[in-house]
Design an enzyme around this catalytic site. Sequence first.
Site, PDB file in Angstrom:
ATOM      1  N   TYR A  34     -81.568  32.953 -35.428  1.00  0.00           N
ATOM      2  CA  TYR A  34     -82.411  31.792 -35.160  1.00  0.00           C
ATOM      3  C   TYR A  34     -83.800  31.987 -35.763  1.00  0.00           C
ATOM      4  CZ  TYR A  34     -85.377  28.429 -32.851  1.00  0.00           C
ATOM      5  OH  TYR A  34     -86.291  27.426 -32.624  1.00  0.00           O
ATOM      6  N   LYS A 263     -97.700  17.371 -40.838  1.00  0.00           N
ATOM      7  CA  LYS A 263     -97.034  18.589 -41.289  1.00  0.00           C
ATOM      8  C   LYS A 263     -95.652  18.264 -41.837  1.00  0.00           C
ATOM      9  CE  LYS A 263     -95.561  23.147 -39.562  1.00  0.00           C
ATOM     10  NZ  LYS A 263     -94.095  23.005 -39.698  1.00  0.00           N
ATOM     11  N   HIS A 287     -90.718  23.309 -43.555  1.00  0.00           N
ATOM     12  CA  HIS A 287     -90.179  23.769 -42.266  1.00  0.00           C
ATOM     13  C   HIS A 287     -89.547  25.153 -42.393  1.00  0.00           C
ATOM     14  CE1 HIS A 287     -89.725  21.699 -38.304  1.00  0.00           C
ATOM     15  NE2 HIS A 287     -88.925  22.721 -38.046  1.00  0.00           N
TER      16      HIS A 287
END
Length: 395
Positions: A34, A263, A287
Amino acid sequence: MRRFHTGTDLSRVHSIAELADMAQRRLPYFAWEYLNGGAEAELTLQDNLEAFRGYGLHARAMVPCHAPDTSRLVMGQVLPLPMLIGPTGYNGLLHRDADIHLARAATARGLPFTLSTASNTSLEKLVAAAPGVDLWFQLYAMRDPQVQKDLLQRASAVGCRTLVLTCDAMVLGNREWDRRSFARPRQLSWRNKFDVVRHPRWLKQTLWPSGMPGMGNLEPYLPASERNALGSMAFIGKQMDTLLDWDTLARLREHWSGRLLLKGVLHPADVERAIALGLDGVVVSNHGGRQLDGALSSLDALAAIAPQAQGKLSLLLDGGIRRGSDIVKALALGVDAVMLGRSTLYGVAVAGEPGVTRALDLLSEELVRTMNLMGCTHLNHLDRDSLFPRRRVPR
């Protein structure tokens, strides 16, 4: 034989890569995946790193090596270093109270900390646990206007004056290797369950004595049975406003009285729209390579974006920062500061607040050393002439 330090002495950790190696050994596989994985074939994830390797640094001779000036003016605020900790979610999978550890380490260095909507620590708890924190808040646009309104009111109530709207995650990226950790939604595979048991240190520093971390900011809006990391994923999936557009952003600009950044910007035309709406800044970001695989690396996108933004709004960047020299290269190409993600997460996974502090110190020391070796006495002297192109090595 070369090898990284395998003990626990943080003073013997000499790079972010070494912190990452320690984090990988301490975390169970699903948590490491993750943290460190990306979308699909992970092309953009790797490009974020390779883009920095594509630039060399020009060095000037006969410049005395006094301590260089590393301060930076960012949106009217002087930072001692051109960096801040960016927003990352579900950090409680890495270490108990990870968001608090990150915030305290940033505050001790005089740097802002950005709390994610998907944090495991609430706005209120974080401010109480990290006095004096320069808190920024990252917002995912929500379908339910009441939920979004309440989040913004809570952020304002605890003293947050900088809002960062993430625009590149309206649809969750296809993180294949992350998904393979689960036999079905919310259920780890048996292999990963056994792997968790093989990591007693992680169990103690993360799950004991309260079990899986709650979801801080989102808990007031979750059913009692869903107040955990996995339940919140389903909630965010349902609540994410997939119709987010420039009109929505314009309304947010009208209602949020503090500083507002967008963003997830990778195209110069989007910078033009942000300027027209009166935004205070944009974050050049893909990201962390976790969304659109094949998107431009942040640094490659910056080359075209910087001329559009210069003098009109603040420009930040994340993605691929692993060295102080990476920060130098980003500043030379036009950013005001960088947002740190994985670099500080490796540290918090290893040792909580001391691990984050070590990550910040490593980047700071490398930044100063790089400037000395370049003959650069002030960050404001960095520009495109400070760099030269290097041939990238094919994959």
